[in-house]
Scaffold this motif. Sequence first.
Motif, short mmCIF file in Angstrom:
data_model
loop_
_atom_site.label_atom_id
_atom_site.label_comp_id
_atom_site.label_asym_id
_atom_site.label_seq_id
_atom_site.Cartn_x
_atom_site.Cartn_y
_atom_site.Cartn_z
N ASN A 1 0.96 -1.20 0.06
CA ASN A 1 0.00 -0.04 -0.01
C ASN A 1 0.80 1.20 0.00
N LEU A 2 1.83 1.46 -1.00
CA LEU A 2 2.66 2.30 -1.27
C LEU A 2 2.30 4.03 -0.90
N SER A 3 1.27 4.08 -1.38
CA SER A 3 0.59 5.53 -1.31
C SER A 3 -0.81 5.49 -1.05
N GLY A 4 -1.15 4.65 -0.25
CA GLY A 4 -2.50 4.51 0.32
C GLY A 4 -2.51 5.40 1.35
N PRO A 5 -3.86 5.63 2.02
CA PRO A 5 -5.11 4.85 1.79
C PRO A 5 -5.66 5.54 0.53
N TYR A 6 -6.17 4.69 -0.38
CA TYR A 6 -6.75 4.98 -1.93
C TYR A 6 -8.04 5.64 -1.69
N LYS A 7 -8.31 6.92 -2.23
CA LYS A 7 -9.74 7.33 -2.29
C LYS A 7 -10.34 7.48 -3.61
#
Length: 333
Positions: free
Chosen positions: A42-48
Amino acid sequence: MTRTQTTQDPPNSVQVEATEGCNLRCGFCGIRGIRSTGDRDNLSGPYKYMTPGTADLIADDIADAGWNPRIEFAMHGEPTMNADLPRLVSAFRERGRWPVLVTTNGIPLLDRWRSAVADLYDAGATTIAVDNYRPYRCEEAVLGTVLPGVTVYRYPQDGPVANPHRRPRGAERRLVLVQDISQADTGNHSHLSNHAGSAGELDDRQNGERCALPFREISVRWDGNVALCCNDWRGVYKIGSVKRVRLSGLWQGEEFQAARRRLYAGRRDYAPCQGCTHRTYRNGLLPDRTGKNTMEEPRTGDEAVIRDALAGDSFTAPVRRKWELPVVEVKHR
């Protein structure tokens, strides 16, 4: 004959953020200013994610306003991470014949490349631009793509016809492999900016120069919020929300107009513009598309409008970069 322009021409481009958050963490990117390190999965999460309902709302507003812009799925994340992306694309195709550009790093599509790309074209995409970032995992897939009615290009190697931001000719559908931005020295993508401080330190080299972005494009975030421009990764200059005001109302609103008056006068003296190194082209052709009109000088009341737009929390919580942290004084014995 010139005239003083009081309303802004429709935008050339409407940017749509299908996803906030990315599967990559490129060193030159502003994603590091809105997402912490995360973990391997989840490198650049959290995803929106933008919902189809929000896309429908934006598309309805564009159609009702009579605009004829390019629609670009890009901004502050990887759009193909959103499982509803074909549905979002179709929302715009169903309401107008606007060219639809999807800008992607391509990696989330590799497991089902041909069908995933075909789904986006079937939904109404006219151009898919694949940014060829290291380790260049998508190059072979892009260049080997054979789909009916789809022409494969390399940009900038194949010249202006391959520029993904140009409108396709007729019914042409394009798949464009875009040179790694960190390696490029030609093409309109070859200038790396500091993303208003989210990607790099603030730098005054562009202060005193106009910026055309707020005159030529409007960027809608995943939740319908609109900030000043796509380089305002954190959304510190808050224009409003399409869920409360029509897109055309936001475009002509005083938050945009106050900023434009400053920029037309060459004044990058407010966030996110002050210290932003983004350069735009044909800045003499402002405020309209042909440079035939002029814009009034900044008004006295613009200070208050800009101050209110900057007040309160940004749309996305910032992750402070090392150059934004307070300097710790080391005392020597």
